[in-house]
Design a protein around this motif. Structure first.
Motif, PDB file in Angstrom:
ATOM      1  N   SER A  95     -19.690   0.108  12.388  1.00 15.90           N
ATOM      2  CA  SER A  95     -18.365   0.494  11.916  1.00 15.90           C
ATOM      3  C   SER A  95     -18.041   1.939  12.286  1.00 15.90           C
ATOM      4  O   SER A  95     -18.893   2.830  12.169  1.00 15.90           O
ATOM      5  CB  SER A  95     -18.319   0.313  10.394  1.00 15.90           C
ATOM      6  N   ALA A 116      -6.430  -2.177   2.169  1.00 12.39           N
ATOM      7  CA  ALA A 116      -6.560  -2.628   0.773  1.00 12.39           C
ATOM      8  C   ALA A 116      -5.191  -2.696   0.086  1.00 12.39           C
ATOM      9  O   ALA A 116      -4.937  -3.604  -0.706  1.00 12.39           O
ATOM     10  CB  ALA A 116      -7.489  -1.679   0.023  1.00 12.39           C
ATOM     11  N   GLN A 134      -2.706   8.493   7.562  1.00 16.29           N
ATOM     12  CA  GLN A 134      -1.566   9.021   8.313  1.00 16.29           C
ATOM     13  C   GLN A 134      -0.247   8.780   7.595  1.00 16.29           C
ATOM     14  O   GLN A 134       0.625   9.632   7.567  1.00 16.29           O
ATOM     15  CB  GLN A 134      -1.545   8.336   9.677  1.00 16.29           C
ATOM     16  N   THR A 135      -0.102   7.596   7.027  1.00 14.98           N
ATOM     17  CA  THR A 135       1.149   7.278   6.320  1.00 14.98           C
ATOM     18  C   THR A 135       0.927   7.255   4.802  1.00 14.98           C
ATOM     19  O   THR A 135       1.757   6.761   4.065  1.00 14.98           O
ATOM     20  CB  THR A 135       1.710   5.924   6.805  1.00 14.98           C
ATOM     21  N   ILE A 172     -14.524   0.364   4.220  1.00 16.55           N
ATOM     22  CA  ILE A 172     -13.420   0.873   5.056  1.00 16.55           C
ATOM     23  C   ILE A 172     -13.956   1.007   6.482  1.00 16.55           C
ATOM     24  O   ILE A 172     -15.028   1.598   6.683  1.00 16.55           O
ATOM     25  CB  ILE A 172     -12.915   2.246   4.531  1.00 16.55           C
ATOM     26  N   SER A 173     -13.220   0.489   7.469  1.00 12.40           N
ATOM     27  CA  SER A 173     -13.761   0.461   8.832  1.00 12.40           C
ATOM     28  C   SER A 173     -13.652   1.803   9.556  1.00 12.40           C
ATOM     29  O   SER A 173     -14.379   2.055  10.510  1.00 12.40           O
ATOM     30  CB  SER A 173     -13.052  -0.629   9.643  1.00 12.40           C
ATOM     31  N   LYS A 218     -12.240  -6.617  -1.088  1.00 15.79           N
ATOM     32  CA  LYS A 218     -11.867  -8.048  -1.166  1.00 15.79           C
ATOM     33  C   LYS A 218     -10.890  -8.477  -2.250  1.00 15.79           C
ATOM     34  O   LYS A 218     -10.282  -9.534  -2.137  1.00 15.79           O
ATOM     35  CB  LYS A 218     -13.120  -8.939  -1.243  1.00 15.79           C
ATOM     36  N   GLY A 263     -11.629  -0.177   0.716  1.00 16.56           N
ATOM     37  CA  GLY A 263     -10.879  -0.799   1.807  1.00 16.56           C
ATOM     38  C   GLY A 263     -10.810  -2.303   1.643  1.00 16.56           C
ATOM     39  O   GLY A 263     -11.116  -2.848   0.575  1.00 16.56           O
ATOM     40  N   ARG A 264     -10.437  -2.948   2.737  1.00 13.19           N
ATOM     41  CA  ARG A 264     -10.296  -4.412   2.704  1.00 13.19           C
ATOM     42  C   ARG A 264     -11.624  -5.100   2.349  1.00 13.19           C
ATOM     43  O   ARG A 264     -11.642  -6.184   1.804  1.00 13.19           O
ATOM     44  CB  ARG A 264      -9.783  -4.896   4.061  1.00 13.19           C
ATOM     45  N   GLY A 265     -12.734  -4.401   2.635  1.00 11.77           N
ATOM     46  CA  GLY A 265     -14.053  -4.940   2.311  1.00 11.77           C
ATOM     47  C   GLY A 265     -14.252  -5.154   0.817  1.00 11.77           C
ATOM     48  O   GLY A 265     -15.139  -5.905   0.405  1.00 11.77           O
ATOM     49  N   ILE A 284     -20.054   3.571   2.995  1.00 10.43           N
ATOM     50  CA  ILE A 284     -20.825   2.385   2.606  1.00 10.43           C
ATOM     51  C   ILE A 284     -20.157   1.195   3.286  1.00 10.43           C
ATOM     52  O   ILE A 284     -18.982   0.900   3.029  1.00 10.43           O
ATOM     53  CB  ILE A 284     -20.824   2.215   1.068  1.00 10.43           C
ATOM     54  N   GLN A 329      -2.904   5.026  -1.339  1.00  6.20           N
ATOM     55  CA  GLN A 329      -3.190   4.992   0.104  1.00  6.20           C
ATOM     56  C   GLN A 329      -3.472   6.373   0.689  1.00  6.20           C
ATOM     57  O   GLN A 329      -2.721   7.327   0.493  1.00  6.20           O
ATOM     58  CB  GLN A 329      -2.021   4.362   0.868  1.00  6.20           C
ATOM     59  N   GLN A 340      -5.962   5.878  11.822  1.00  5.23           N
ATOM     60  CA  GLN A 340      -4.899   6.234  10.856  1.00  5.23           C
ATOM     61  C   GLN A 340      -5.487   6.557   9.484  1.00  5.23           C
ATOM     62  O   GLN A 340      -4.913   7.316   8.719  1.00  5.23           O
ATOM     63  CB  GLN A 340      -3.877   5.096  10.716  1.00  5.23           C
ATOM     64  N   HIS A 341      -6.620   5.949   9.158  1.00  4.41           N
ATOM     65  CA  HIS A 341      -7.261   6.288   7.875  1.00  4.41           C
ATOM     66  C   HIS A 341      -7.948   7.651   7.987  1.00  4.41           C
ATOM     67  O   HIS A 341      -7.808   8.491   7.095  1.00  4.41           O
ATOM     68  CB  HIS A 341      -8.271   5.207   7.454  1.00  4.41           C
TER      69      HIS A 341
HETATM   70  P1  FAD Z   1     -10.733  -3.292   7.795  1.00  5.57           P
HETATM   71  O1  FAD Z   1     -10.478  -2.651   9.103  1.00  5.57           O
HETATM   72  O2  FAD Z   1     -10.542  -4.761   7.697  1.00  5.57           O
HETATM   73  O3  FAD Z   1     -12.223  -2.934   7.381  1.00  5.57           O
HETATM   74  C1  FAD Z   1     -12.898  -3.512   6.323  1.00  5.57           C
HETATM   75  C2  FAD Z   1     -14.344  -2.989   6.369  1.00  5.57           C
HETATM   76  O4  FAD Z   1     -15.038  -3.468   5.246  1.00  5.57           O
HETATM   77  C3  FAD Z   1     -15.114  -3.473   7.607  1.00  5.57           C
HETATM   78  O5  FAD Z   1     -15.648  -2.344   8.280  1.00  5.57           O
HETATM   79  C4  FAD Z   1     -16.227  -4.341   7.042  1.00  5.57           C
HETATM   80  O6  FAD Z   1     -17.439  -4.226   7.759  1.00  5.57           O
HETATM   81  C5  FAD Z   1     -16.378  -3.773   5.647  1.00  5.57           C
HETATM   82  N1  FAD Z   1     -16.902  -4.733   4.670  1.00  5.57           N
HETATM   83  C6  FAD Z   1     -16.495  -6.003   4.428  1.00  5.57           C
HETATM   84  N2  FAD Z   1     -17.186  -6.545   3.410  1.00  5.57           N
HETATM   85  C7  FAD Z   1     -18.067  -5.602   2.998  1.00  5.57           C
HETATM   86  C8  FAD Z   1     -19.058  -5.552   1.973  1.00  5.57           C
HETATM   87  N3  FAD Z   1     -19.275  -6.594   1.156  1.00  5.57           N
HETATM   88  N4  FAD Z   1     -19.796  -4.430   1.834  1.00  5.57           N
HETATM   89  C9  FAD Z   1     -19.592  -3.347   2.649  1.00  5.57           C
HETATM   90  N5  FAD Z   1     -18.669  -3.344   3.636  1.00  5.57           N
HETATM   91  C10 FAD Z   1     -17.903  -4.442   3.786  1.00  5.57           C
HETATM   92  N6  FAD Z   1      -4.562   2.767   7.398  1.00  5.57           N
HETATM   93  C11 FAD Z   1      -4.916   3.592   6.395  1.00  5.57           C
HETATM   94  O7  FAD Z   1      -5.975   3.441   5.775  1.00  5.57           O
HETATM   95  N7  FAD Z   1      -4.081   4.622   6.035  1.00  5.57           N
HETATM   96  C12 FAD Z   1      -2.904   4.886   6.654  1.00  5.57           C
HETATM   97  O8  FAD Z   1      -2.204   5.815   6.261  1.00  5.57           O
HETATM   98  C13 FAD Z   1      -2.515   4.021   7.727  1.00  5.57           C
HETATM   99  N8  FAD Z   1      -1.363   4.234   8.393  1.00  5.57           N
HETATM  100  C14 FAD Z   1      -1.068   3.435   9.475  1.00  5.57           C
HETATM  101  C15 FAD Z   1       0.066   3.716  10.232  1.00  5.57           C
HETATM  102  C16 FAD Z   1       0.366   2.940  11.328  1.00  5.57           C
HETATM  103  C17 FAD Z   1       1.586   3.266  12.140  1.00  5.57           C
HETATM  104  C18 FAD Z   1      -0.465   1.852  11.671  1.00  5.57           C
HETATM  105  C19 FAD Z   1      -0.149   1.015  12.857  1.00  5.57           C
HETATM  106  C20 FAD Z   1      -1.580   1.558  10.920  1.00  5.57           C
HETATM  107  C21 FAD Z   1      -1.892   2.333   9.808  1.00  5.57           C
HETATM  108  N9  FAD Z   1      -3.023   2.073   9.025  1.00  5.57           N
HETATM  109  C22 FAD Z   1      -3.368   2.946   8.042  1.00  5.57           C
HETATM  110  C23 FAD Z   1      -3.810   0.842   9.184  1.00  5.57           C
HETATM  111  C24 FAD Z   1      -5.089   1.008   9.972  1.00  5.57           C
HETATM  112  O9  FAD Z   1      -4.818   0.886  11.349  1.00  5.57           O
HETATM  113  C25 FAD Z   1      -6.126  -0.050   9.556  1.00  5.57           C
HETATM  114  O10 FAD Z   1      -5.571  -1.333   9.735  1.00  5.57           O
HETATM  115  C26 FAD Z   1      -6.598   0.053   8.118  1.00  5.57           C
HETATM  116  O11 FAD Z   1      -6.993   1.385   7.845  1.00  5.57           O
HETATM  117  C27 FAD Z   1      -7.767  -0.892   7.892  1.00  5.57           C
HETATM  118  O12 FAD Z   1      -8.162  -0.863   6.562  1.00  5.57           O
HETATM  119  P2  FAD Z   1      -9.661  -1.166   6.166  1.00  5.57           P
HETATM  120  O13 FAD Z   1     -10.581  -0.237   6.862  1.00  5.57           O
HETATM  121  O14 FAD Z   1      -9.706  -1.204   4.686  1.00  5.57           O
HETATM  122  O15 FAD Z   1      -9.842  -2.681   6.642  1.00  5.57           O
END
Ligand code: FAD
Length: 322
Positions: free
Chosen positions: A294, A240, A254-255, A269-270, A215, A211-213, A288, A251, A274-275
Motif C-alpha cells: 500500500s 470512507a 485535498q478536498t 487507508i491506501s 468497512k 479509510g474504506r478498509g 495500519i 474528511q 489526494q489523501h
Molecule cells: P481505498 O483506496 O479503497 O483503500 C482502502 C485500504 O484499506 C486499502 O489499502 C486496503 O488494503 C486497506 N484495508 C482493507 N481492509 C483492511 C483491513 N481489514 N485491515 C487493514 N487494512 C485494510 N481522498 C481523500 O482521502 N481526501 C480527499 O480530500 C480527496 N479528494 C479528492 C479529490 C479529487 C478531485 C479526487 C479525484 C479524489 C479525491 N480523493 C480524496 C479520493 C482518493 O483519490 C481516494 O479514492 C481515496 O482517498 C481512497 O480512500 P481509501 O484509502 O479509504 O480507500
C-alpha cells in the motif's frame, strides 16, 4: 521602535481556539520586541477571552462587540477588522488559517490594498527579512515568501507554530472599540454542527483516521476508542466518507481538511495522493494496512501490516495500560 502586530483571535463556543495563541507566537517571530495587539469580535462578553490573549503574550487587546457579530459573517467581521486596522495602523496582521481565516483575510487584505501570505507553517528571520514558509503543490514542496513593503498580512496553519507559555501574571489593557457594524446582508439563523464532540480535528495533536478498509460505520467504533485513550480526534479518507461510514466533516485531504498533528494514525487507508495532500506534513505517521504494498507505507514513519480489526483493539488495550 518595535513593530505593531495585530493578531485576530478566534473563539468557538466562547473558548479561544489554540491557533489564536499560535498566532500571537507567530507575531513575536516577526518582531520579538514588537507590540502585539490582540483583537476579538463577538456580540458580548469578550473581555475574559481578551485577557487570555494577554496571558499568552499579547501586550494589550481590543474587542469589538456588536449584535451583528454574534456569528461570523465576512461582512460583519470584515467591518470590525477594518475599523481596528484603520485605528491601530499595524505593521503586520496575523490570523489562523482556519475556515474563518481563509474567508476573512483575503477580503480585508484587498480592502487594505495589501498582499496576503496564506497558510504559513513557519516564520524565520533571514538577512533582516521576515520569511514565511508555506507548503505548495499539496505539501510536496515549500516556498519562502517575503513582503518587501507595506503591511505584512499572513495566516498561519494551525498546529505548526508553538504557542508561548501561558503566564497569568501578565497584564495589559483591554479596550472595547465602538464599531457600527451595519448592512449585513447575510443572516445566520442557526448553526447545525455535524462534527463529533470532543477534540477539534484541525487542532488535534493526535488523529486516528479511517479509510474504506474500516468497512462500515460500526467499524469506526474501535477508532473512536483509540482516539479517546490518546486524547485525539477521528478523521477519515474520502473513501470512507463516500461510503457513508462517517460524515464529510471528518474528511482529510485535498478536498477536505489539511492537518498537521504530532501523530497521525492511518487505518485502512491506501494513501492516494489526494489523501496525502491533507496529512503528509504530520510529524509522525503510523500506517495500519493489511496490504504491504500500500502506498501509505511510503509516507509512514512506522508501518503495521495487519488486519485493523485485530491491531486497533490490541493497540488500545496496550495504551490503556500505560
Ligand atoms: P481505498 O483506496 O479503497 O483503500 C482502502 C485500504 O484499506 C486499502 O489499502 C486496503 O488494503 C486497506 N484495508 C482493507 N481492509 C483492511 C483491513 N481489514 N485491515 C487493514 N487494512 C485494510 N481522498 C481523500 O482521502 N481526501 C480527499 O480530500 C480527496 N479528494 C479528492 C479529490 C479529487 C478531485 C479526487 C479525484 C479524489 C479525491 N480523493 C480524496 C479520493 C482518493 O483519490 C481516494 O479514492 C481515496 O482517498 C481512497 O480512500 P481509501 O484509502 O479509504 O480507500
Amino acid at each position: 521602535m518595535g513593530k505593531k502586530l495585530l493578531v485576530i483571535g478566534e473563539a468557538r463556543d466562547g473558548v479561544l481556539r489554540n491557533v489564536t495563541f499560535e498566532a500571537i507566537a507567530a507575531a513575536k517571530k516577526i518582531d520579538a520586541d514588537g507590540e502585539v495587539v490582540g483583537m476579538l469580535c463577538g456580540d458580548t462578553g469578550l473581555s475574559e477571552q481578551a485577557q487570555e490573549m494577554i496571558y499568552y503574550g499579547a501586550d494589550r487587546a481590543v474587542t469589538v462587540e456588536h449584535e451583528n457579530l454574534k456569528t461570523y459573517t465576512s461582512e460583519g467581521y470584515g467591518q470590525a477588522v477594518m475599523a481596528v486596522a484603520e485605528d491601530e495602523s499595524p505593521d503586520a496582521i496575523i490570523m489562523g488559517h482556519t475556515a474563518i481565516g481563509k474567508d476573512l483575510t483575503p477580503k480585508v487584505a484587498s480592502k487594505l490594498d495589501s498582499g496576503l501570505i496564506s497558510d504559513a507553517t513557519s516564520i524565520e528571520q533571514e538577512d533582516d527579512n521576515t520569511v514565511f514558509v508555506r507548503p505548495i503543490y499539496s505539501g510536496k514542496a515549500f516556498e519562502k515568501k517575503v513582503i518587501t513593503s507595506g503591511l505584512t498580512f499572513a495566516t498561519i496553519r494551525p498546529n505548526n507554530i508553538k504557542p508561548l507559555e501561558r503566564d497569568a501574571s501578565r497584564s495589559g489593557e483591554v479596550t472595547e472599540q465602538e464599531v457600527d457594524v451595519k448592512d449585513i446582508r447575510t443572516v445566520i439563523k442557526d448553526v447545525i454542527r455535524k462534527a463529533s464532540e470532543g477534540v477539534d480535528l484541525s487542532e488535534a495533536n493526535v488523529i486516528v483516521a479511517g479509510g474504506r478498509g474500516v468497512k462500515s460505520e460500526e467499524g469506526f467504533k474501535p477508532l473512536y476508542e483509540l482516539a479517546e485513550v490518546l486524547g485525539g480526534a477521528v478523521g477519515a479518507s474520502r473513501g470512507a466518507c463516500d461510503a457513508e461510514y462517517c460524515d464529510y466533516s471528518l474528511q482529510i485531504g485535498q478536498t477536505g481538511k489539511v492537518v498537521t498533528p504530532d501523530l497521525y494514525i492511518a487505518v485502512g487507508i491506501s494513501g492516494a495522493i489526494q489523501h496525502l495532500a491533507g496529512m503528509s506534513n504530520s510529524k509522525v505517521i503510523v500506517a495500519i494496512n493489511k496490504d504491504p504494498e500500500s502506498n501509505i507505507f511510503n509516507v509512514a514513519d512506522y508501518g503495521i501490516v495487519g488486519d485493523l480489526f485485530e491491531v486497533i483493539p490490541a493497540l488500545t488495550e496496550e495504551i490503556k495500560k500505560v
